[in-house]
Design a protein around this motif. Structure first.
Motif, PDB file in Angstrom:
ATOM      1  N   ARG A 163       0.831  -1.200   0.000  1.00 11.39           N
ATOM      2  CA  ARG A 163       0.000   0.000   0.000  1.00 11.39           C
ATOM      3  C   ARG A 163       0.871   1.257   0.000  1.00 11.39           C
ATOM      4  NH1 ARG A 163      -2.489  -0.906   4.326  1.00 11.39           N
ATOM      5  NH2 ARG A 163      -4.322  -1.916   3.406  1.00 11.39           N
ATOM      6  N   SER A 164       1.920   1.257   0.811  1.00  5.53           N
ATOM      7  CA  SER A 164       2.807   2.413   0.879  1.00  5.53           C
ATOM      8  C   SER A 164       3.493   2.655  -0.465  1.00  5.53           C
ATOM      9  CB  SER A 164       3.861   2.199   1.971  1.00  5.53           C
ATOM     10  OG  SER A 164       4.761   3.270   2.025  1.00  5.53           O
ATOM     11  N   ARG A 165       3.925   1.591  -1.124  1.00  7.01           N
ATOM     12  CA  ARG A 165       4.577   1.723  -2.427  1.00  7.01           C
ATOM     13  C   ARG A 165       3.598   2.257  -3.477  1.00  7.01           C
ATOM     14  NH1 ARG A 165       6.601  -2.868  -2.417  1.00  7.01           N
ATOM     15  NH2 ARG A 165       5.138  -4.039  -3.705  1.00  7.01           N
ATOM     16  N   CYS A 166       2.350   1.768  -3.428  1.00  6.74           N
ATOM     17  CA  CYS A 166       1.335   2.229  -4.375  1.00  6.74           C
ATOM     18  C   CYS A 166       0.955   3.686  -4.119  1.00  6.74           C
ATOM     19  CB  CYS A 166       0.107   1.326  -4.333  1.00  6.74           C
ATOM     20  SG  CYS A 166       0.386  -0.317  -5.037  1.00  6.74           S
ATOM     21  N   HIS A 167       0.964   4.103  -2.849  1.00 10.88           N
ATOM     22  CA  HIS A 167       0.741   5.515  -2.525  1.00 10.88           C
ATOM     23  C   HIS A 167       1.791   6.376  -3.214  1.00 10.88           C
ATOM     24  CE1 HIS A 167      -1.703   5.120   1.482  1.00 10.88           C
ATOM     25  NE2 HIS A 167      -2.288   4.529   0.459  1.00 10.88           N
ATOM     26  N   ASP A 168       3.054   5.961  -3.101  1.00 17.66           N
ATOM     27  CA  ASP A 168       4.146   6.730  -3.702  1.00 17.66           C
ATOM     28  C   ASP A 168       3.977   6.820  -5.217  1.00 17.66           C
ATOM     29  OD1 ASP A 168       5.257   7.060  -1.198  1.00 17.66           O
ATOM     30  OD2 ASP A 168       6.707   5.429  -1.423  1.00 17.66           O
ATOM     31  N   GLU A 169       3.561   5.698  -5.826  1.00 13.19           N
ATOM     32  CA  GLU A 169       3.393   5.683  -7.282  1.00 13.19           C
ATOM     33  C   GLU A 169       2.261   6.611  -7.711  1.00 13.19           C
ATOM     34  OE1 GLU A 169       2.876   1.546  -7.661  1.00 13.19           O
ATOM     35  OE2 GLU A 169       5.019   1.104  -7.757  1.00 13.19           O
ATOM     36  N   LEU A 170       1.160   6.610  -6.943  1.00  9.91           N
ATOM     37  CA  LEU A 170       0.045   7.491  -7.282  1.00  9.91           C
ATOM     38  C   LEU A 170       0.450   8.951  -7.178  1.00  9.91           C
ATOM     39  CD1 LEU A 170      -2.901   8.090  -7.941  1.00  9.91           C
ATOM     40  CD2 LEU A 170      -3.438   7.818  -5.511  1.00  9.91           C
ATOM     41  N   LEU A 171       1.170   9.308  -6.121  1.00  8.93           N
ATOM     42  CA  LEU A 171       1.600  10.694  -5.950  1.00  8.93           C
ATOM     43  C   LEU A 171       2.563  11.107  -7.063  1.00  8.93           C
ATOM     44  CD1 LEU A 171       2.106  10.784  -2.071  1.00  8.93           C
ATOM     45  CD2 LEU A 171       0.305  11.929  -3.386  1.00  8.93           C
ATOM     46  N   ARG A 172       3.422  10.184  -7.494  1.00  4.12           N
ATOM     47  CA  ARG A 172       4.350  10.497  -8.574  1.00  4.12           C
ATOM     48  C   ARG A 172       3.600  10.707  -9.885  1.00  4.12           C
ATOM     49  NH1 ARG A 172       7.656   6.660  -7.830  1.00  4.12           N
ATOM     50  NH2 ARG A 172       7.138   5.180  -9.483  1.00  4.12           N
ATOM     51  N   ILE A 173       2.627   9.830 -10.156  1.00  3.85           N
ATOM     52  CA  ILE A 173       1.804   9.973 -11.362  1.00  3.85           C
ATOM     53  C   ILE A 173       1.065  11.310 -11.338  1.00  3.85           C
ATOM     54  CG2 ILE A 173      -0.283   9.122 -12.504  1.00  3.85           C
ATOM     55  CD1 ILE A 173       2.033   7.411 -13.227  1.00  3.85           C
ATOM     56  N   HIS A 174       0.489  11.665 -10.194  1.00  2.00           N
ATOM     57  CA  HIS A 174      -0.261  12.914 -10.099  1.00  2.00           C
ATOM     58  C   HIS A 174       0.639  14.117 -10.310  1.00  2.00           C
ATOM     59  CE1 HIS A 174      -2.210  16.329  -7.934  1.00  2.00           C
ATOM     60  NE2 HIS A 174      -3.232  15.909  -8.655  1.00  2.00           N
ATOM     61  N   GLU A 175       1.848  14.062  -9.794  1.00  2.00           N
ATOM     62  CA  GLU A 175       2.789  15.165  -9.971  1.00  2.00           C
ATOM     63  C   GLU A 175       3.146  15.332 -11.449  1.00  2.00           C
ATOM     64  OE1 GLU A 175       5.237  18.351  -9.334  1.00  2.00           O
ATOM     65  OE2 GLU A 175       3.787  17.431  -7.955  1.00  2.00           O
ATOM     66  N   LEU A 176       3.251  14.215 -12.168  1.00  2.02           N
ATOM     67  CA  LEU A 176       3.588  14.269 -13.590  1.00  2.02           C
ATOM     68  C   LEU A 176       2.402  14.735 -14.437  1.00  2.02           C
ATOM     69  CD1 LEU A 176       5.616  10.940 -13.964  1.00  2.02           C
ATOM     70  CD2 LEU A 176       6.528  13.249 -14.169  1.00  2.02           C
ATOM     71  N   TRP A 177       1.213  14.251 -14.105  1.00  2.00           N
ATOM     72  CA  TRP A 177       0.049  14.476 -14.960  1.00  2.00           C
ATOM     73  C   TRP A 177      -0.729  15.724 -14.609  1.00  2.00           C
ATOM     74  CZ3 TRP A 177      -2.670  10.596 -18.208  1.00  2.00           C
ATOM     75  CH2 TRP A 177      -1.789   9.607 -18.653  1.00  2.00           C
ATOM     76  N   LYS A 178      -0.790  16.037 -13.312  1.00  2.00           N
ATOM     77  CA  LYS A 178      -1.523  17.221 -12.852  1.00  2.00           C
ATOM     78  C   LYS A 178      -2.969  17.229 -13.371  1.00  2.00           C
ATOM     79  CE  LYS A 178       2.413  20.301 -12.019  1.00  2.00           C
ATOM     80  NZ  LYS A 178       3.167  19.208 -11.488  1.00  2.00           N
ATOM     81  N   ILE A 179      -3.688  16.138 -13.097  1.00  2.00           N
ATOM     82  CA  ILE A 179      -5.106  16.039 -13.433  1.00  2.00           C
ATOM     83  C   ILE A 179      -5.896  15.823 -12.144  1.00  2.00           C
ATOM     84  CG2 ILE A 179      -4.718  15.158 -15.766  1.00  2.00           C
ATOM     85  CD1 ILE A 179      -5.332  12.347 -14.692  1.00  2.00           C
ATOM     86  N   PRO A 180      -7.195  16.147 -12.148  1.00  2.00           N
ATOM     87  CA  PRO A 180      -8.007  15.875 -10.962  1.00  2.00           C
ATOM     88  C   PRO A 180      -8.063  14.374 -10.671  1.00  2.00           C
ATOM     89  CG  PRO A 180      -9.166  17.318 -12.507  1.00  2.00           C
ATOM     90  CD  PRO A 180      -7.978  16.777 -13.230  1.00  2.00           C
TER      91      PRO A 180
END
Length: 217
Positions: A163-180
């Motif tokens: 779960r912690s690793r997937c949290h990090d991946e989601l935050l990284r994706i959001h930082e790259l994509w900047k979508i809602p």
């Protein structure tokens, strides 16, 4: 920007949703059956509201009295609670399923790299772990370059380390994509760690909560 102002009659109560969302992660929390998934389904077009309107970046998804925009035209990435992977497809075919012939495969290759699933592409869903399935489902949701990402309890079946690793991946994706991003979760800890805004839904009524990441706004 996502704009939602809708009503939907459910079995025990009426869902009333009225909010706007920019390039943020919004967590929806609340008890089971409170209307969280119904709201996601209304945005995705799986369920239609009874009245109101939904729009994203000025494009109307739903407006009372008009024909709703088709699901495939909404550019919505949706990660379902059970991941909804096709068991008879390889990981690669699952990711590419919704893409057309002229799809940007370089974008898909970059996604698989970011999510660390290149070595899984020829495997089938029954051959990979829960955390790997979650990352494959996320790659599929993002493969078509959506304008918004909906996540329905994506981490509920994962152990703490995954779960912690997937949290990090989601935050990284959001930082790259900047979508809602709208995240439905039962876990307050997930909401506090990931979300810029937290909204509670109980019996269809929404109320915004304090967030540890409020400084983002």
């Amino acid at each position: 920007m996502l704009k939602v102002n809708v009503r939907k009659q459910l079995e025990q109560f009426e869902l009333n949703a009225d909010f706007e969302l920019n390039q943020e992660i919004l967590a929806l929390i609340g008890s089971s059956g409170s209307g969280k998934t119904t709201l996601l389904n209304c945005i995705a077009g799986i369920v239609q509201p009874d009245q109101g309107e939904i729009s994203l970046n000025g494009q109307a998804f739903y407006q009372k009295g008009q024909k709703p925009l088709k699901i495939q035209k909404r550019k919505v990435g949706y990660l379902f609670q059970d991941y909804a992977l096709f068991p008879h497809f390889t990981v690669e075919k699952n990711i590419l399923f919704s893409l057309g012939r002229n799809a940007d495969l370089s974008h898909v290759n970059e996604l698989t790299r970011i999510l660390g699933i290149q070595k899984l592409l020829l495997k089938y869903p029954h051959q990979i772990s829960g955390g790997e399935k979650q990352r494959v489902a996320l790659a599929r949701a993002l493969a078509a370059k959506p304008d918004i990402l909906l996540l329905d309890e994506p981490f509920s079946a994962l152990d703490d380390a995954t779960r912690s690793r997937c949290h990090d991946e989601l935050l990284r994706i959001h930082e790259l994509w900047k979508i809602p991003v709208i995240l439905v979760t039962h876990r307050i800890a997930d909401a506090e760690e990931l979300a810029h805004r937290i909204v509670r839904i109980e019996k269809g009524v929404m109320s915004e909560q304090e967030s540890k990441q409020a400084s983002f706004l």
